[in-house]
Structure formats: structure tokens, C-alpha cells
Design a protein around this motif. Sequence first.
Motif, mmCIF file in Angstrom:
data_model
loop_
_atom_site.group_PDB
_atom_site.id
_atom_site.type_symbol
_atom_site.label_atom_id
_atom_site.label_comp_id
_atom_site.label_asym_id
_atom_site.label_seq_id
_atom_site.Cartn_x
_atom_site.Cartn_y
_atom_site.Cartn_z
ATOM 1 N N ASP A 132 106.529 68.612 48.936
ATOM 2 C CA ASP A 132 106.249 68.514 50.368
ATOM 3 C C ASP A 132 105.242 67.414 50.667
ATOM 4 O O ASP A 132 105.136 66.952 51.801
ATOM 5 N N ILE A 133 104.474 67.055 49.652
ATOM 6 C CA ILE A 133 103.408 66.076 49.920
ATOM 7 C C ILE A 133 103.451 64.859 49.000
ATOM 8 O O ILE A 133 102.472 64.130 48.872
ATOM 9 N N LEU A 134 104.615 64.634 48.377
ATOM 10 C CA LEU A 134 104.765 63.430 47.564
ATOM 11 C C LEU A 134 106.057 62.734 47.963
ATOM 12 O O LEU A 134 107.135 63.291 47.838
ATOM 13 N N LYS A 135 105.939 61.507 48.457
ATOM 14 C CA LYS A 135 107.125 60.753 48.839
ATOM 15 C C LYS A 135 107.513 59.802 47.708
ATOM 16 O O LYS A 135 106.638 59.232 47.043
ATOM 17 N N PRO A 136 108.820 59.601 47.512
ATOM 18 C CA PRO A 136 109.250 58.696 46.422
ATOM 19 C C PRO A 136 108.630 57.302 46.541
ATOM 20 O O PRO A 136 108.306 56.683 45.535
ATOM 21 N N GLU A 137 108.440 56.833 47.788
ATOM 22 C CA GLU A 137 107.890 55.483 47.942
ATOM 23 C C GLU A 137 106.410 55.411 47.585
ATOM 24 O O GLU A 137 105.839 54.321 47.486
ATOM 25 N N ASN A 138 105.785 56.575 47.368
ATOM 26 C CA ASN A 138 104.374 56.585 46.967
ATOM 27 C C ASN A 138 104.208 56.834 45.477
ATOM 28 O O ASN A 138 103.140 57.230 45.014
ATOM 29 N N PHE B 159 97.427 58.265 55.335
ATOM 30 C CA PHE B 159 96.967 59.610 54.969
ATOM 31 C C PHE B 159 95.471 59.648 54.744
ATOM 32 O O PHE B 159 94.836 60.686 54.861
ATOM 33 N N ILE B 160 94.916 58.500 54.359
ATOM 34 C CA ILE B 160 93.463 58.386 54.187
ATOM 35 C C ILE B 160 92.982 57.079 54.792
ATOM 36 O O ILE B 160 93.772 56.200 55.095
ATOM 37 N N THR B 161 91.673 56.989 54.967
ATOM 38 C CA THR B 161 91.081 55.717 55.375
ATOM 39 C C THR B 161 90.503 55.057 54.137
ATOM 40 O O THR B 161 90.383 55.708 53.092
ATOM 41 N N HIS B 162 90.084 53.798 54.260
ATOM 42 C CA HIS B 162 89.523 53.126 53.085
ATOM 43 C C HIS B 162 88.186 53.755 52.687
ATOM 44 O O HIS B 162 87.726 53.605 51.565
ATOM 45 N N VAL C 210 89.987 61.849 55.109
ATOM 46 C CA VAL C 210 91.361 62.319 54.935
ATOM 47 C C VAL C 210 91.987 62.594 56.295
ATOM 48 O O VAL C 210 91.413 63.306 57.105
ATOM 49 N N ASN C 211 93.151 62.010 56.529
ATOM 50 C CA ASN C 211 93.879 62.291 57.766
ATOM 51 C C ASN C 211 94.896 63.389 57.563
ATOM 52 O O ASN C 211 95.136 64.223 58.430
ATOM 53 N N GLU C 212 95.549 63.355 56.406
ATOM 54 C CA GLU C 212 96.620 64.313 56.143
ATOM 55 C C GLU C 212 96.773 64.516 54.638
ATOM 56 O O GLU C 212 96.659 63.559 53.855
ATOM 57 N N THR C 213 97.021 65.740 54.238
ATOM 58 C CA THR C 213 97.189 66.047 52.813
ATOM 59 C C THR C 213 98.394 65.319 52.249
ATOM 60 O O THR C 213 99.489 65.352 52.801
ATOM 61 N N GLN C 214 98.181 64.650 51.109
ATOM 62 C CA GLN C 214 99.278 63.876 50.515
ATOM 63 C C GLN C 214 98.911 63.484 49.089
ATOM 64 O O GLN C 214 97.737 63.397 48.748
ATOM 65 N N LEU C 215 99.953 63.259 48.281
ATOM 66 C CA LEU C 215 99.752 62.817 46.901
ATOM 67 C C LEU C 215 100.401 61.455 46.685
ATOM 68 O O LEU C 215 101.332 61.076 47.400
ATOM 69 N N LEU D 290 97.751 57.267 33.974
ATOM 70 C CA LEU D 290 98.318 57.847 35.189
ATOM 71 C C LEU D 290 97.244 58.216 36.200
ATOM 72 O O LEU D 290 96.316 58.945 35.891
ATOM 73 N N LEU D 291 97.403 57.678 37.402
ATOM 74 C CA LEU D 291 96.480 57.987 38.491
ATOM 75 C C LEU D 291 97.205 58.844 39.515
ATOM 76 O O LEU D 291 98.186 58.416 40.109
ATOM 77 N N ILE D 292 96.713 60.062 39.678
ATOM 78 C CA ILE D 292 97.270 60.929 40.726
ATOM 79 C C ILE D 292 96.341 60.784 41.917
ATOM 80 O O ILE D 292 95.177 61.175 41.857
ATOM 81 N N GLY D 293 96.811 60.171 42.983
ATOM 82 C CA GLY D 293 95.990 60.019 44.182
ATOM 83 C C GLY D 293 96.125 61.292 44.995
ATOM 84 O O GLY D 293 97.241 61.729 45.275
ATOM 85 N N MET D 294 95.023 61.909 45.340
ATOM 86 C CA MET D 294 95.116 63.148 46.103
ATOM 87 C C MET D 294 94.214 63.126 47.332
ATOM 88 O O MET D 294 93.008 62.928 47.217
ATOM 89 N N ALA D 295 94.815 63.358 48.474
ATOM 90 C CA ALA D 295 94.059 63.529 49.703
ATOM 91 C C ALA D 295 94.302 64.958 50.147
ATOM 92 O O ALA D 295 95.442 65.367 50.329
#
Lengths: 154, 97
Positions: free
Chosen positions: A9-15, A41-44, A78-83, A103-108
Motif C-alpha cells: 500500500d505504501i511502496l510504488k514500483p517507480e520508487n 511524501f517528505i520535504t528535504h 513527513v507529508n504522507e507515509t511511504q516507502l 540496500l536503503l529502505i527509505g521510510m516516511a
Amino acid sequence: MVGKMYIKDILKPENVEIIESVTDWKDAIIKGTRKLIEGGFITHEYTEAIIANALKFNAYFVLCPGIALLHASSNDGVNETQLSLTYVKEPFRFEGKEEDVNLLIGMAASEGNDHMEAIKQIAIILSDNENMKKALNPQTAEELYDLFTSIDIL
Amino acid sequence: MAKVNTIMCICPAGLGSSLILSMNVEKVLEKLGRTDIVVKHSSLGDTYNGCADLLVVSADVYDQVKQYAPTVAIHNLINKDHIYEVLKQYFDENPDA
């Protein structure tokens, strides 16, 4: 989105991406979160917060040899939960840590515990040796995406 | 040494590393037969004296929290065997815990 959020639900293929290398660990944090910034999904500031935390506390987000869960607090931007998933072909190290990381798992995660189910899934996926091997040596971004999204709903 | 009723897993952000660690600690406690212990996770900012009976944290934040409660350091947050060894050693060395 309400209710439980699973990885799919929170991981898109393009990410999910595979990159050749990073110049240093700060570059790794920047590259490991840029998809989340691009997607809004996040700010800098969130990326900067992760870097600041790493300088203050060492890279506490290295989960195990090879894998880092890049994250800061919900109110760091964080604007919205996403990986996101960024696989770096050439291993690098975070300052103060001896483990090579690929491997870097980016998590917001926004306020609350919505991301808990997804984190549980990540823990389960990585507790399997075969999955760990694939996570640390994916051939394609699709393969990496499938590895993390085809886990059965708990 | 008092009996351990609560364990808290801490990381700077309080929602990533600490959460994964708390999940694995729960599984390890099942194996150790200590399902009586409540496991929580939190951020460094919410840590204080006596916030839990035992702190289980990533080795990177050990120094930041050790003054608040008995603390054990984990080097690999995903490896349940490693977490099991660390916790078992703690309970062996502290039989009243």
C-alpha cells in the motif's frame, strides 16, 4: 488512507531503483530519500534530519549488515507515509559503522502507528535467509519490488 | 535486581529501528518463556529514569540511554539468534530479572 497499511500500500514500483554507487554516506541518505521527496511524501528537511541524526548518534538505522532503514521522526518533514527502496551496487559504509551497506529502505511515517504492519512485514521478510540474499543482490528493480510486496498479508 | 516487567526499545526517531527491534524482542521473549514482559518502543526524547525495567537498544544509542535503566546493546536488529543470546545472557546473569 485509513486502516492498516501494508508494504504494497505504501511502496510504488517507480520508487524502487538500483543505482551504481554513492559518493559517501551523506550522498547515500540523499539518494535513498530522493524518490520520497520527488513524490511529495517528505520535504528535504526530513532528509536533513536523518543526516543530522546520523551525525549525532551514528547510523543507528543500519538494521543489520547490508541494510539501512533511513528514517527520522514524523514531525521532521513527513507529508504522507511511504516507502522507497534504493539498492546501491557498490557497497559503502556509514561513518562509525563497520558494516557494508547496499540496500536503503527509505521510510516516511506520519504521526501514529499506521506504518506498523509494513514494518512487521519488513522484519519478517528479512528474517528469511533466502530473502536476505535476494535483497542484497537483486538483478532488477522489479525483482526487488516483488520481493517486498509479495509477502502474504498477516 | 528487580523483576523485569517492561522492556523498552529506543532509537532516536522512535518509530523505525526501535519498532523493528521491539517486534523481534517480543518473538525472542516468547522463546525465552517471558511473555509476561510488556515490550514498548520509543524515541530518545521520551526516555527517562525508570521508563522501563530494561532497555534493549541498538548499540549506537547505548551510551545515550544507559543512565536511565539497565540496558543491553544489540548489534544486529534483524538477527533474532543474536537478540536471543543477548537477552538470555542478561536473564542468566540476573536471575531475579
